[in-house]
Scaffold this motif. Structure first.
Motif, PDB file in Angstrom:
ATOM      1  N   GLY A   5       0.803  -1.219   0.000  1.00 45.00           N
ATOM      2  CA  GLY A   5       0.000   0.000   0.000  1.00 45.00           C
ATOM      3  C   GLY A   5       0.834   1.265   0.000  1.00 45.00           C
ATOM      4  N   ALA A   6       2.078   1.156  -0.542  1.00 43.70           N
ATOM      5  CA  ALA A   6       2.959   2.318  -0.518  1.00 43.70           C
ATOM      6  C   ALA A   6       2.403   3.457  -1.367  1.00 43.70           C
ATOM      7  N   ARG A   7       1.753   3.118  -2.471  1.00 47.14           N
ATOM      8  CA  ARG A   7       1.179   4.148  -3.336  1.00 47.14           C
ATOM      9  C   ARG A   7      -0.169   4.565  -2.734  1.00 47.14           C
ATOM     10  N   VAL A   8      -0.081   5.402  -1.729  1.00 46.97           N
ATOM     11  CA  VAL A   8      -1.292   5.756  -0.991  1.00 46.97           C
ATOM     12  C   VAL A   8      -2.123   6.803  -1.715  1.00 46.97           C
ATOM     13  N   GLY A   9      -1.558   7.510  -2.683  1.00 42.86           N
ATOM     14  CA  GLY A   9      -2.331   8.471  -3.466  1.00 42.86           C
ATOM     15  C   GLY A   9      -2.431   9.833  -2.792  1.00 42.86           C
ATOM     16  N   TYR A  10      -3.561  10.483  -3.001  1.00 36.10           N
ATOM     17  CA  TYR A  10      -3.725  11.859  -2.547  1.00 36.10           C
ATOM     18  C   TYR A  10      -5.033  12.030  -1.771  1.00 36.10           C
ATOM     19  N   THR A  11      -5.046  13.061  -0.962  1.00 34.74           N
ATOM     20  CA  THR A  11      -6.264  13.522  -0.293  1.00 34.74           C
ATOM     21  C   THR A  11      -6.654  14.856  -0.900  1.00 34.74           C
ATOM     22  N   TYR A  12      -7.927  15.025  -1.190  1.00 39.20           N
ATOM     23  CA  TYR A  12      -8.422  16.246  -1.813  1.00 39.20           C
ATOM     24  C   TYR A  12      -9.263  17.001  -0.790  1.00 39.20           C
ATOM     25  N   LEU A  13      -8.752  18.130  -0.355  1.00 37.98           N
ATOM     26  CA  LEU A  13      -9.446  18.947   0.635  1.00 37.98           C
ATOM     27  C   LEU A  13     -10.370  19.922  -0.096  1.00 37.98           C
ATOM     28  N   HIS A  14     -11.642  19.593  -0.145  1.00 36.03           N
ATOM     29  CA  HIS A  14     -12.642  20.470  -0.747  1.00 36.03           C
ATOM     30  C   HIS A  14     -13.053  21.511   0.295  1.00 36.03           C
ATOM     31  N   SER A  15     -12.990  22.779  -0.080  1.00 33.92           N
ATOM     32  CA  SER A  15     -13.301  23.853   0.858  1.00 33.92           C
ATOM     33  C   SER A  15     -14.263  24.843   0.230  1.00 33.92           C
ATOM     34  N   ALA A  16     -15.091  25.420   1.081  1.00 34.11           N
ATOM     35  CA  ALA A  16     -16.012  26.480   0.690  1.00 34.11           C
ATOM     36  C   ALA A  16     -15.934  27.580   1.735  1.00 34.11           C
ATOM     37  N   VAL A  17     -15.831  28.827   1.283  1.00 38.36           N
ATOM     38  CA  VAL A  17     -15.706  29.975   2.172  1.00 38.36           C
ATOM     39  C   VAL A  17     -16.748  31.008   1.781  1.00 38.36           C
ATOM     40  N   ASP A  18     -17.513  31.456   2.753  1.00 34.92           N
ATOM     41  CA  ASP A  18     -18.469  32.537   2.508  1.00 34.92           C
ATOM     42  C   ASP A  18     -17.698  33.854   2.455  1.00 34.92           C
ATOM     43  N   GLY A  19     -17.871  34.597   1.360  1.00 39.98           N
ATOM     44  CA  GLY A  19     -17.092  35.800   1.158  1.00 39.98           C
ATOM     45  C   GLY A  19     -17.387  36.913   2.142  1.00 39.98           C
ATOM     46  N   PHE A  20     -18.545  36.923   2.760  1.00 44.94           N
ATOM     47  CA  PHE A  20     -18.900  37.991   3.693  1.00 44.94           C
ATOM     48  C   PHE A  20     -18.453  37.665   5.112  1.00 44.94           C
ATOM     49  N   SER A  21     -18.875  36.532   5.623  1.00 45.62           N
ATOM     50  CA  SER A  21     -18.576  36.187   7.013  1.00 45.62           C
ATOM     51  C   SER A  21     -17.282  35.409   7.173  1.00 45.62           C
ATOM     52  N   ARG A  22     -16.722  34.887   6.095  1.00 43.88           N
ATOM     53  CA  ARG A  22     -15.539  34.029   6.076  1.00 43.88           C
ATOM     54  C   ARG A  22     -15.797  32.681   6.735  1.00 43.88           C
ATOM     55  N   LEU A  23     -17.052  32.328   6.942  1.00 48.01           N
ATOM     56  CA  LEU A  23     -17.373  31.003   7.458  1.00 48.01           C
ATOM     57  C   LEU A  23     -16.898  29.960   6.452  1.00 48.01           C
ATOM     58  N   ALA A  24     -16.267  28.902   6.939  1.00 50.13           N
ATOM     59  CA  ALA A  24     -15.639  27.921   6.055  1.00 50.13           C
ATOM     60  C   ALA A  24     -16.142  26.521   6.354  1.00 50.13           C
ATOM     61  N   TYR A  25     -16.159  25.720   5.300  1.00 51.36           N
ATOM     62  CA  TYR A  25     -16.525  24.311   5.423  1.00 51.36           C
ATOM     63  C   TYR A  25     -15.533  23.505   4.600  1.00 51.36           C
ATOM     64  N   THR A  26     -14.943  22.467   5.183  1.00 57.89           N
ATOM     65  CA  THR A  26     -13.918  21.673   4.522  1.00 57.89           C
ATOM     66  C   THR A  26     -14.184  20.199   4.732  1.00 57.89           C
ATOM     67  N   GLU A  27     -14.000  19.431   3.684  1.00 57.68           N
ATOM     68  CA  GLU A  27     -14.080  17.974   3.754  1.00 57.68           C
ATOM     69  C   GLU A  27     -12.849  17.382   3.082  1.00 57.68           C
ATOM     70  N   ALA A  28     -12.280  16.344   3.687  1.00 57.78           N
ATOM     71  CA  ALA A  28     -11.173  15.595   3.101  1.00 57.78           C
ATOM     72  C   ALA A  28     -11.758  14.411   2.339  1.00 57.78           C
ATOM     73  N   LEU A  29     -11.690  14.453   1.013  1.00 56.93           N
ATOM     74  CA  LEU A  29     -12.279  13.433   0.156  1.00 56.93           C
ATOM     75  C   LEU A  29     -11.198  12.740  -0.654  1.00 56.93           C
ATOM     76  N   ASP A  30     -11.581  11.648  -1.317  1.00 54.69           N
ATOM     77  CA  ASP A  30     -10.601  10.808  -2.015  1.00 54.69           C
ATOM     78  C   ASP A  30     -10.389  11.191  -3.471  1.00 54.69           C
ATOM     79  N   ASP A  31     -11.194  12.085  -4.030  1.00 54.52           N
ATOM     80  CA  ASP A  31     -10.998  12.502  -5.417  1.00 54.52           C
ATOM     81  C   ASP A  31     -11.648  13.863  -5.609  1.00 54.52           C
TER      82      ASP A  31
END
Length: 351
Positions: A195-221
């Motif tokens: 399992g050496a080729r573990v690949g990548y983690t994709y951090l999907h993020s969303a930020v509200d431009g006014f309040s700067r509230l953020a939401y992030t998920e670590a997904l596989d693609d």
């Protein structure tokens, strides 16, 4: 100015010359004493006999004449054409090569010019030397036709929501080279093991431009279907904080954001999908800055022994960012304090 590696200063040259002329020491012996060549001694002796002590000072290295330099009249024409007509260097070059009038011949009948043989690059260099190579150099600040770049500003919560994906390498179980050290036996074993080729983690993020509230998920693609699911969960997260309507979704030009299914989903759940200009990440700067905070404050601040440990740390940090970390854009208050719901309690972490 004497070169820093020069063996002699003007004072040393005078001592060397006087040692030969007054003391009668042969030039070869003087050269050996001062550790220079015999022709050097001859040069300074000749200059001293011709000009006195003034001849022992440094002379400029610029040539006395420059036959290849363009005449001053041509430089004046280049400057006049640029200031008067605001032409490009190429157009000025064509005009000089063709000759003729620089102005209206009816008003200035005596200003006919013969063709000038000059290189295009020379015209550009002279415009740069004169400080007028760009149009903004010719226009006063108060009359500048080009307005200053407008700031991308959100005027209410949900007005602009910025999406982006941060791609990071997964951490093998037991830790990678950051844990064991690059090139160590354990790091090489983790790289060659199952399992050496573990690949990548994709951090999907969303930020509200006014309040700067953020939401992030670590997904596989970062496929379109994965991005759609993330956006739906983002909308639910924002709704829990009082942001029930998203007006505009801002993304870059990644394949997942250009997919038709993603565009249809955004248009169904929000009013508008806006993709930034290509190669202009500053147009999505709020989420880009958020990604930089992720890097600086959680991703690489300490070593992790597994991918699960890092994902847990990311979830804890996002929770801290939203509810505890002061933000300068929010008046030194956490982003959650600027949402309509004004949620003060800490919500559970998410993956």
């Amino acid at each position: 100015m004497t070169h820093r590696n020069a063996p002699l200063t003007p004072t040393g040259r005078l001592r060397m010359v006087l040692g030969h002329l007054d003391d009668g020491i042969p030039k070869a012996h003087v050269a050996a004493e001062f550790r220079v060549s015999r022709p050097t001694v001859s040069t300074w002796v000749t200059r001293y006999l011709a000009e006195g002590e003034q001849g022992l000072t440094d002379r400029p290295s610029t040539p006395a004449t420059s036959p290849a330099q363009i005449p001053p009249q041509v430089v004046e024409r280049i400057e006049a054409l640029q200031r008067g007509r605001k032409w490009s260097a190429r157009r000025i070059w064509h005009h000089l090569a063709a000759g003729g009038y620089d102005h209206d011949p009816a008003q200035d009948p005596g200003l006919f010019h013969a063709p000038v043989i000059i290189a295009l690059r020379t015209v550009g260099r002279w415009l740069a030397r004169l400080g007028i190579s760009r149009l903004r150099d010719l226009t006063p600040d108060g009359d500048n036709a080009r307005s200053a770049p407008a700031r991308i500003r959100a005027y209410w919560p949900g007005h602009m929501v910025h999406l982006d994906v941060k791609k990071v390498g997964k951490i093998p179980d037991g830790g990678g080279w950051r844990t064991h050290g690059r090139g160590t036996t354990k790091a090489k074993a983790a790289k060659r093991g199952p399992g050496a080729r573990v690949g990548y983690t994709y951090l999907h993020s969303a930020v509200d431009g006014f309040s700067r509230l953020a939401y992030t998920e670590a997904l596989d693609d970062e496929k379109a279907v994965t991005t759609i699911g993330f956006f739906v969960r983002t909308r639910t997260f924002f709704a829990a904080h009082g942001i029930h309507r998203i007006h505009r979704v801002v993304t870059d030009n990644g394949a997942n954001y250009r997919a038709r299914d993603f565009t249809r989903t955004v248009k169904a759940l929000a009013s508008r999908h806006q993709r930034i200009r290509a190669y202009t990440p500053r147009h999505n700067g709020k989420v880009e800055r958020y990604n930089r905070l992720l890097v600086d404050e959680v991703l690489y601040t300490r070593t992790y022994t597994s991918e699960h440990a890092r994902r847990t740390a990311v979830a804890v940090w996002v929770n801290h960012y939203n509810y505890h970390r002061p933000h300068t854009a929010c008046g030194e208050q956490p982003p959650a304090s600027h949402t309509p719901a004004r949620v003060n309690n800490v919500t559970p972490s998410y993956n």
